[in-house]
Design a protein around this motif. Sequence first.
Motif, mmCIF file in Angstrom:
data_model
loop_
_atom_site.group_PDB
_atom_site.id
_atom_site.type_symbol
_atom_site.label_atom_id
_atom_site.label_comp_id
_atom_site.label_asym_id
_atom_site.label_seq_id
_atom_site.Cartn_x
_atom_site.Cartn_y
_atom_site.Cartn_z
ATOM 1 N N ASN A 1 0.644 -1.155 -0.089
ATOM 2 C CA ASN A 1 -0.233 -0.022 0.056
ATOM 3 C C ASN A 1 0.755 1.310 -0.047
ATOM 4 O O ASN A 1 1.480 1.525 0.801
ATOM 5 N N GLY A 2 0.914 1.842 -1.112
ATOM 6 C CA GLY A 2 1.887 3.138 -1.317
ATOM 7 C C GLY A 2 1.552 4.137 -0.145
ATOM 8 O O GLY A 2 2.597 4.943 -0.032
ATOM 9 N N HIS B 1 3.651 8.437 -16.838
ATOM 10 C CA HIS B 1 2.842 8.277 -18.088
ATOM 11 C C HIS B 1 2.733 6.599 -18.311
ATOM 12 O O HIS B 1 1.915 6.370 -19.062
ATOM 13 N N GLY B 2 3.747 6.195 -18.554
ATOM 14 C CA GLY B 2 4.118 4.818 -18.545
ATOM 15 C C GLY B 2 3.081 3.583 -18.001
ATOM 16 O O GLY B 2 2.607 2.848 -18.522
ATOM 17 N N GLU B 3 3.038 4.068 -16.516
ATOM 18 C CA GLU B 3 2.233 3.413 -15.718
ATOM 19 C C GLU B 3 0.878 3.533 -15.949
ATOM 20 O O GLU B 3 0.022 2.668 -15.780
ATOM 21 N N GLN B 4 0.404 4.689 -16.153
ATOM 22 C CA GLN B 4 -0.927 4.879 -16.835
ATOM 23 C C GLN B 4 -1.174 4.044 -18.129
ATOM 24 O O GLN B 4 -2.117 3.186 -18.302
ATOM 25 N N GLY C 1 -2.502 0.631 -10.869
ATOM 26 C CA GLY C 1 -3.163 1.697 -9.978
ATOM 27 C C GLY C 1 -2.178 2.249 -9.148
ATOM 28 O O GLY C 1 -2.080 3.462 -9.046
ATOM 29 N N ARG C 2 -1.783 1.518 -8.273
ATOM 30 C CA ARG C 2 -0.743 1.838 -7.513
ATOM 31 C C ARG C 2 0.450 2.436 -7.787
ATOM 32 O O ARG C 2 0.949 3.367 -7.268
ATOM 33 N N HIS C 3 0.830 1.805 -9.174
ATOM 34 C CA HIS C 3 2.084 2.668 -9.348
ATOM 35 C C HIS C 3 1.777 4.021 -9.848
ATOM 36 O O HIS C 3 2.552 5.143 -9.770
ATOM 37 N N VAL C 4 0.781 4.319 -10.669
ATOM 38 C CA VAL C 4 0.591 5.609 -11.102
ATOM 39 C C VAL C 4 0.356 6.449 -9.777
ATOM 40 O O VAL C 4 1.087 7.656 -9.804
ATOM 41 N N GLU C 5 -0.321 5.777 -8.713
ATOM 42 C CA GLU C 5 -0.473 6.763 -7.617
ATOM 43 C C GLU C 5 0.780 7.105 -6.994
ATOM 44 O O GLU C 5 1.075 8.389 -6.811
ATOM 45 N N VAL C 6 1.755 6.005 -6.700
ATOM 46 C CA VAL C 6 3.033 6.601 -6.242
ATOM 47 C C VAL C 6 3.791 7.531 -6.935
ATOM 48 O O VAL C 6 4.551 8.598 -6.532
#
Length: 327
Positions: free
Chosen positions: A42-43, A99-102, A132-137
């Motif tokens: 959990n980020g 952006h790659g994570e999105q 989703g978590r990667h974009v978030e962090v």
Amino acid sequence: MYNNAAIEHLLLETDAIYNWDYRVDNQVLRSLYEKGKRDQWNGSQDLDWSIPVDPENWETFPKTAVPIYGSDIWHKLNEKEQTNLSYEFTTWRISNFLHGEQGALLTTAQIVVAAPSMDAKFYGSTQVMDEGRHVEVFERYLREKVLRSYPINKDLKTLLDAILRDKRWDIKYLGMQIIIEGLALATIGLLRGIYHEPLLEKLLKYVMLDEARHVAFGVISIADFYKQLTEKERQEREDFAYEACVLMSERLLGQEVWERIGLPVNDCLNQMRTASLTVGFRQLLFSRVVPNLKRLGLLTDRIRSKYEKMGVLRFENDLNSEQELNN
Ligand SMILES: [Fe+2]
Ligand SMILES: [Fe+2]
């Protein structure tokens, strides 16, 4: 309400595939799904966001992370300009991770919809959560700690659009899990050895653990399917993979940074294309892509010489992601 000005519409025609047979169809993927569930993090709780970050501090963001470090162009800059260039490179790298994570989030959601295997849908569902978590962090790190950002690199955007638009479900894995995530995995591995900022180090460590699973997901999901392709179908995949690698190699030249910082763009691009250190660094990033292309049968005599020219064929016998998973 979302910001309408930030919305971009891409017209797609991906088929939605139901699978009414819920039995295990790929035991390896089912085990990966168990790992995916087990290794969630959990980020907002597992990272210490109170850590102060100074992107201009050369102890935590060493100047050696700037690809033209030590070149004539570098030495002509005064210390303030060098610091700013280093700051911009950090910003540019993390922005394109974001952006790659999105892109990974959208593509993997498509895989859940379009892949025929139920076990791929199961595993894909955990990857959607991961992305989703990667974009978030990454977004939070940029907004709270870096305080600057870049829009998406045009070559990365071109490849993401192509992957999302393609009707063939396997191309989504090939473009995203094998190439983009393979490159991301290697890039994060290298950056973890360079950056010493504790929050970023931990963030990258968590993301890297997820990405290793994602690349393995790609290899396992399409390996059998690729064995039964016709010659023509396989050649189409070979060409797609090679062109994607070329686009990603271009993206690594850092054009947007040179433009923003006001340095002579062509001189900088030339330096990036020819200096042995920067060329070697870029080649190394393909070390997590080429063994997987070989595993998938996409390094045939027809295409090998092109990878040879890129200087990345020497990685072909490294461990592929499926072997790593079993190690
Ligand atoms: Fe990711
Ligand atoms: Fe990923």
